[in-house]
Design a protein around this motif. Structure first.
Motif, PDB file in Angstrom:
ATOM      1  N   ALA A  71       0.847  -1.193   0.000  1.00  0.00           N
ATOM      2  CA  ALA A  71       0.000   0.000   0.000  1.00  0.00           C
ATOM      3  C   ALA A  71       0.881   1.242   0.000  1.00  0.00           C
ATOM      4  CB  ALA A  71      -0.917  -0.011   1.209  1.00  0.00           C
ATOM      5  N   GLY A  72       0.492   2.196  -0.787  1.00  0.00           N
ATOM      6  CA  GLY A  72       1.258   3.434  -0.879  1.00  0.00           C
ATOM      7  C   GLY A  72       2.301   3.423  -1.972  1.00  0.00           C
ATOM      8  N   THR A  73       2.567   2.246  -2.550  1.00  0.00           N
ATOM      9  CA  THR A  73       3.503   2.205  -3.672  1.00  0.00           C
ATOM     10  C   THR A  73       2.803   2.742  -4.916  1.00  0.00           C
ATOM     11  OG1 THR A  73       2.880  -0.022  -4.378  1.00  0.00           O
ATOM     12  CG2 THR A  73       4.671   0.168  -2.737  1.00  0.00           C
ATOM     13  N   PRO A  74       3.549   3.247  -5.871  1.00  0.00           N
ATOM     14  CA  PRO A  74       2.916   3.743  -7.092  1.00  0.00           C
ATOM     15  C   PRO A  74       2.067   2.688  -7.804  1.00  0.00           C
ATOM     16  CG  PRO A  74       5.156   4.571  -6.947  1.00  0.00           C
ATOM     17  CD  PRO A  74       4.987   3.564  -5.839  1.00  0.00           C
ATOM     18  N   GLU A  75       2.520   1.453  -7.827  1.00  0.00           N
ATOM     19  CA  GLU A  75       1.782   0.396  -8.519  1.00  0.00           C
ATOM     20  C   GLU A  75       0.465   0.079  -7.810  1.00  0.00           C
ATOM     21  OE1 GLU A  75       5.040   0.266  -7.624  1.00  0.00           O
ATOM     22  OE2 GLU A  75       5.864   0.580  -9.623  1.00  0.00           O
ATOM     23  N   HIS A  76       0.508  -0.030  -6.500  1.00  0.00           N
ATOM     24  CA  HIS A  76      -0.701  -0.293  -5.715  1.00  0.00           C
ATOM     25  C   HIS A  76      -1.695   0.854  -5.885  1.00  0.00           C
ATOM     26  CE1 HIS A  76      -3.199  -0.671  -2.054  1.00  0.00           C
ATOM     27  NE2 HIS A  76      -2.999  -1.966  -2.218  1.00  0.00           N
ATOM     28  N   TRP A  77      -1.213   2.082  -5.789  1.00  0.00           N
ATOM     29  CA  TRP A  77      -2.043   3.266  -5.951  1.00  0.00           C
ATOM     30  C   TRP A  77      -2.700   3.264  -7.323  1.00  0.00           C
ATOM     31  CZ3 TRP A  77      -1.289   7.172  -9.565  1.00  0.00           C
ATOM     32  CH2 TRP A  77      -2.078   8.331  -9.403  1.00  0.00           C
ATOM     33  N   ALA A  78      -1.942   2.954  -8.375  1.00  0.00           N
ATOM     34  CA  ALA A  78      -2.483   2.966  -9.738  1.00  0.00           C
ATOM     35  C   ALA A  78      -3.668   2.020  -9.873  1.00  0.00           C
ATOM     36  CB  ALA A  78      -1.392   2.602 -10.746  1.00  0.00           C
ATOM     37  N   ILE A  79      -3.536   0.835  -9.297  1.00  0.00           N
ATOM     38  CA  ILE A  79      -4.616  -0.154  -9.411  1.00  0.00           C
ATOM     39  C   ILE A  79      -5.782   0.174  -8.484  1.00  0.00           C
ATOM     40  CG2 ILE A  79      -5.246  -2.577  -9.041  1.00  0.00           C
ATOM     41  CD1 ILE A  79      -2.333  -3.257  -9.831  1.00  0.00           C
ATOM     42  N   TRP A  80      -5.508   0.330  -7.190  1.00  0.00           N
ATOM     43  CA  TRP A  80      -6.578   0.378  -6.199  1.00  0.00           C
ATOM     44  C   TRP A  80      -7.145   1.762  -5.925  1.00  0.00           C
ATOM     45  CZ3 TRP A  80      -8.828  -3.956  -5.756  1.00  0.00           C
ATOM     46  CH2 TRP A  80      -8.101  -5.123  -5.955  1.00  0.00           C
ATOM     47  N   ASP A  81      -6.402   2.811  -6.260  1.00  0.00           N
ATOM     48  CA  ASP A  81      -6.929   4.156  -6.034  1.00  0.00           C
ATOM     49  C   ASP A  81      -7.420   4.818  -7.320  1.00  0.00           C
ATOM     50  OD1 ASP A  81      -5.991   3.584  -3.523  1.00  0.00           O
ATOM     51  OD2 ASP A  81      -5.015   5.507  -3.223  1.00  0.00           O
ATOM     52  N   ILE A  82      -7.005   4.285  -8.466  1.00  0.00           N
ATOM     53  CA  ILE A  82      -7.425   4.884  -9.736  1.00  0.00           C
ATOM     54  C   ILE A  82      -8.196   3.878 -10.585  1.00  0.00           C
ATOM     55  CG2 ILE A  82      -6.672   5.912 -11.915  1.00  0.00           C
ATOM     56  CD1 ILE A  82      -6.082   7.850  -9.780  1.00  0.00           C
ATOM     57  N   ILE A  83      -7.521   2.863 -11.075  1.00  0.00           N
ATOM     58  CA  ILE A  83      -8.112   1.991 -12.094  1.00  0.00           C
ATOM     59  C   ILE A  83      -9.379   1.288 -11.609  1.00  0.00           C
ATOM     60  CG2 ILE A  83      -7.741  -0.031 -13.550  1.00  0.00           C
ATOM     61  CD1 ILE A  83      -4.800   0.893 -13.837  1.00  0.00           C
ATOM     62  N   VAL A  84      -9.316   0.592 -10.498  1.00  0.00           N
ATOM     63  CA  VAL A  84     -10.481  -0.177 -10.038  1.00  0.00           C
ATOM     64  C   VAL A  84     -11.688   0.728  -9.779  1.00  0.00           C
ATOM     65  CG1 VAL A  84     -11.391  -1.625  -8.184  1.00  0.00           C
ATOM     66  CG2 VAL A  84      -9.192  -2.187  -9.249  1.00  0.00           C
TER      67      VAL A  84
END
Length: 108
Positions: A71-84
């Motif tokens: 959580a908080g990594t750019p990859e996690h953020w991209a998926i769970w805070d934006i894409i999904v």
């Protein structure tokens, strides 16, 4: 130290990797990603209809969660805070529920 560029790059990379999959259907195209004051603004299109989405980029000094270390990594953020959340909103009749702004963008 993380920069907003790392988050934008992660989002664009994850979008490319996922486009055409169940996560990002092929009819939804990424139009642009911009950062304004620590907030990412993402514009996409589906069938000629424009959608926008905004999400805060985690602060560089955000405290890591030991239960969810990614959580908080750019990859996690991209998926769970934006894409999904963006795709979920679009796929639940966003064009019927959300009125476009003066630029024709439906902000979800």
């Amino acid at each position: 130290m993380r920069s907003t560029d790392q988050f934008v790059a992660a989002l664009e990379a994850r979008w490319r990797q996922s486009h055409g999959s169940a996560l990002v259907p092929s009819e939804i195209a990424l139009e642009s990603v911009a950062v304004h004051g620590g907030t990412a603004e993402v514009l996409v299109t589906r069938g000629g209809i424009r959608f926008g989405f905004r999400a805060r980029i985690p602060a560089a000094d955000a405290v890591a969660n030991p239960m969810e270390p990614e959580a908080g990594t750019p990859e996690h953020w991209a998926i769970w805070d934006i894409i999904v959340p963006l795709i979920e909103e679009i796929e639940t009749d966003a064009e019927g529920r959300i009125v476009p702004d003066h630029l024709g963008i439906r902000w979800v």
